[in-house]
Scaffold this active site. Structure first.
Site, mmCIF file in Angstrom:
data_model
loop_
_atom_site.group_PDB
_atom_site.id
_atom_site.type_symbol
_atom_site.label_atom_id
_atom_site.label_comp_id
_atom_site.label_asym_id
_atom_site.label_seq_id
_atom_site.Cartn_x
_atom_site.Cartn_y
_atom_site.Cartn_z
ATOM 1 N N GLU A 123 -1.182 -12.457 4.622
ATOM 2 C CA GLU A 123 -1.844 -11.239 5.235
ATOM 3 C C GLU A 123 -2.705 -10.620 3.868
ATOM 4 O O GLU A 123 -1.963 -10.631 2.740
ATOM 5 C CB GLU A 123 -0.786 -10.182 5.703
ATOM 6 C CG GLU A 123 -0.037 -10.624 6.874
ATOM 7 C CD GLU A 123 0.781 -9.320 7.510
ATOM 8 O OE1 GLU A 123 0.999 -9.418 8.525
ATOM 9 O OE2 GLU A 123 1.428 -8.713 6.562
ATOM 10 N N CYS A 136 -7.228 -6.041 -0.447
ATOM 11 C CA CYS A 136 -5.880 -6.462 -1.191
ATOM 12 C C CYS A 136 -5.519 -7.885 -0.569
ATOM 13 O O CYS A 136 -5.282 -7.858 0.581
ATOM 14 C CB CYS A 136 -4.807 -5.309 -0.656
ATOM 15 S SG CYS A 136 -3.038 -5.699 -1.003
ATOM 16 N N CYS A 143 7.472 -14.037 -1.245
ATOM 17 C CA CYS A 143 7.545 -13.444 -2.519
ATOM 18 C C CYS A 143 8.840 -13.936 -3.126
ATOM 19 O O CYS A 143 9.750 -14.135 -2.606
ATOM 20 C CB CYS A 143 7.498 -11.974 -2.294
ATOM 21 S SG CYS A 143 7.455 -11.181 -4.059
ATOM 22 N N CYS A 147 12.413 -7.003 -4.702
ATOM 23 C CA CYS A 147 12.350 -5.237 -4.730
ATOM 24 C C CYS A 147 12.757 -4.647 -3.489
ATOM 25 O O CYS A 147 12.432 -4.775 -2.271
ATOM 26 C CB CYS A 147 10.802 -4.923 -5.019
ATOM 27 S SG CYS A 147 10.141 -5.570 -6.622
ATOM 28 N N CYS A 150 10.571 -2.867 -1.001
ATOM 29 C CA CYS A 150 9.452 -3.447 -0.390
ATOM 30 C C CYS A 150 9.664 -4.456 0.676
ATOM 31 O O CYS A 150 10.577 -5.168 0.444
ATOM 32 C CB CYS A 150 8.862 -4.234 -1.531
ATOM 33 S SG CYS A 150 7.150 -5.214 -1.090
ATOM 34 N N CYS A 382 0.842 -0.120 1.419
ATOM 35 C CA CYS A 382 1.796 -0.933 0.305
ATOM 36 C C CYS A 382 3.025 -0.928 0.545
ATOM 37 O O CYS A 382 3.858 -0.062 0.803
ATOM 38 C CB CYS A 382 1.399 0.220 -1.190
ATOM 39 S SG CYS A 382 2.365 -0.272 -2.518
#
Length: 401
Positions: A123, A136, A143, A147, A150, A382
């Site tokens: 994305e 972005c 990933c 975290c 997130c 975010c």
């Protein structure tokens, strides 16, 4: 997600009816070296490669050409040879979501790499503002980090993106927004409204940890900032990292990009939980590397991102400790209201708490803007990016193997 639905201003979906991907390797997203190698591969005389590379580069990156036939100052024979071996295919836009605030999120399908990860998806997000347009981009499928605040970190890592796949996100966005000179957007694309600008900034804050894919990220920044093509200023390209300390010097030296650090805590005990990478590279080591970051100055300040988590990291004492930790660093603190996602274990700090935190930091002499959440209604803010379809597909491929 359904196919061929119109874009809705209230966050609905739209999908492009993009053709099946060509099997020929694409030069859209290639580096200058890659373009030169492609020309050599089809027998272009060595003495012509530099000139021909410049011609192709201009058409691909400045003009946004999607066909070799558009390259009118390139000989017909050379165009034909290029068409036989290569394409200018870009990543496929599977779906587009439009937030109530104008933010756009694209789900992009990538071509298979070495016959694997068929249909891998990432994305990227476009955020229009009065004085800029920010894209972005993602650097990994999934990933490598976990975290805890997130949403992207809950998706299994599949692989790094190639240079072409990173640059391809910018090409796709410019095409969708009609952001190439003399080109209208496609019929189902939408140009930003009056008062908005096209893409002027790129941030590596999408899916993935950029410093665990530094080679491709650095090459992508080189292509994006090339003055004869996409022409983005390196001061308008920001790389955000959770703190892969050994790779920070190389990032600064190779790219000249602006640096953003996902800090989020002022104590190792807490940051170990929020950003598990901290167990390997604790706060003291991270800040020492920031103090030595190539090019850091008051004119090129390092941004420290700090997500505001209710009752977790938002006390006045923590604001004061943050100021103490950053003393002497050319820094600004970007306070990020937590963006919720399904099943998240945290809540966002209330406005009054965020305001007090910001004021303490500001009174100490640091800029402390509170980021306005954008695209929350389409999970584009975010920490919210996640391609669930890719996660399911990756599992299916592993099972098939």
């Amino acid at each position: 997600m359904t196919e061929l639905e119109p874009v809705q201003a209230d966050g609905g979906l739209a999908s492009s009816a993009a053709p099946l991907r060509a099997e020929k390797p694409s030069l859209a997203g290639a580096t200058r070296e890659g373009v030169g190698a492609a020309l050599a591969d089809i027998g272009t005389p060595q003495r012509e490669i530099r000139m021909r590379s410049a011609q192709l580069w201009h058409w691909i990156y400045h003009r946004g050409a999607s066909s070799f036939d558009e390259m009118l100052n390139v000989g017909k024979g050379l165009r034909g040879a290029l068409k036989e071996r290569f394409s200018l295919a870009r990543p496929e836009v599977v779906s587009e979501q439009l937030s109530r605030d104008g933010t756009r999120k694209w789900l992009i399908r990538l071509a298979p790499v070495d016959g694997r990860d068929r249909g891998a998806e990432v994305e990227c997000v476009y955020i229009p503002e009065a004085d800029r347009g920010t894209l972005c981009v993602s650097s990994q499928v999934g990933c490598t980090l976990t975290c805890s605040f997130c949403h992207t970190g809950t998706q299994k890592f599949v692989r790094n993106l190639t240079t072409a796949e990173i640059v391809g996100q910018l090409l796709v966005a410019r095409e969708r927004l009609g952001d190439f000179p003399g080109r209208a957007p496609p019929a189902d694309g939408v140009v930003p409204g009056e008062g908005s600008r096209f893409i002027s900034n790129v941030v590596f804050m999408g899916m993935g940890e950029p410093l665990y894919n530094l080679g491709h990220v650095a090459d992508a920044i080189g292509a994006m900032s090339d003055g004869e093509g996409l022409s983005l200023s390196r001061r308008r390209i920001t790389v955000s990292t959770a703190g892969v300390v050994p790779r920070l010097p190389e990032l600064g030296e190779r790219t000249g990009a602006m640096l953003a650090i996902s800090l989020h805590a002022v104590r190792d005990e807490l940051r170990d939980r929020l950003v598990p990478l901290n167990r390997k590279y604790p706060i003291a080591d991270l800040l020492a590397a920031c103090r030595a970051y190539p090019g850091a100055s008051n004119a090129r300040r390092i941004t420290f991102e700090y997500v505001m988590l209710k009752g977790v990291n938002d006390s006045p004492a923590e604001a004061r400790e943050l100021v103490r930790l950053l003393k002497g660093l050319p820094a600004k603190i970007n306070l990020i209201p937590f963006n919720p996602w399904p099943g998240s274990p945290y809540e966002c700090s209330d406005d009054a708490t965020i305001g007090r935190f910001s004021q303490i930091v500001f009174d100490a002499g640091y800029a402390s803007p509170v980021r306005t959440p954008r695209g929350r209604d389409i999970l584009a803010a975010c920490g919210q990016l996640k391609s669930e379809t890719e996660k399911l597909r990756a599992r299916a491929l592993l099972a098939a193997d």
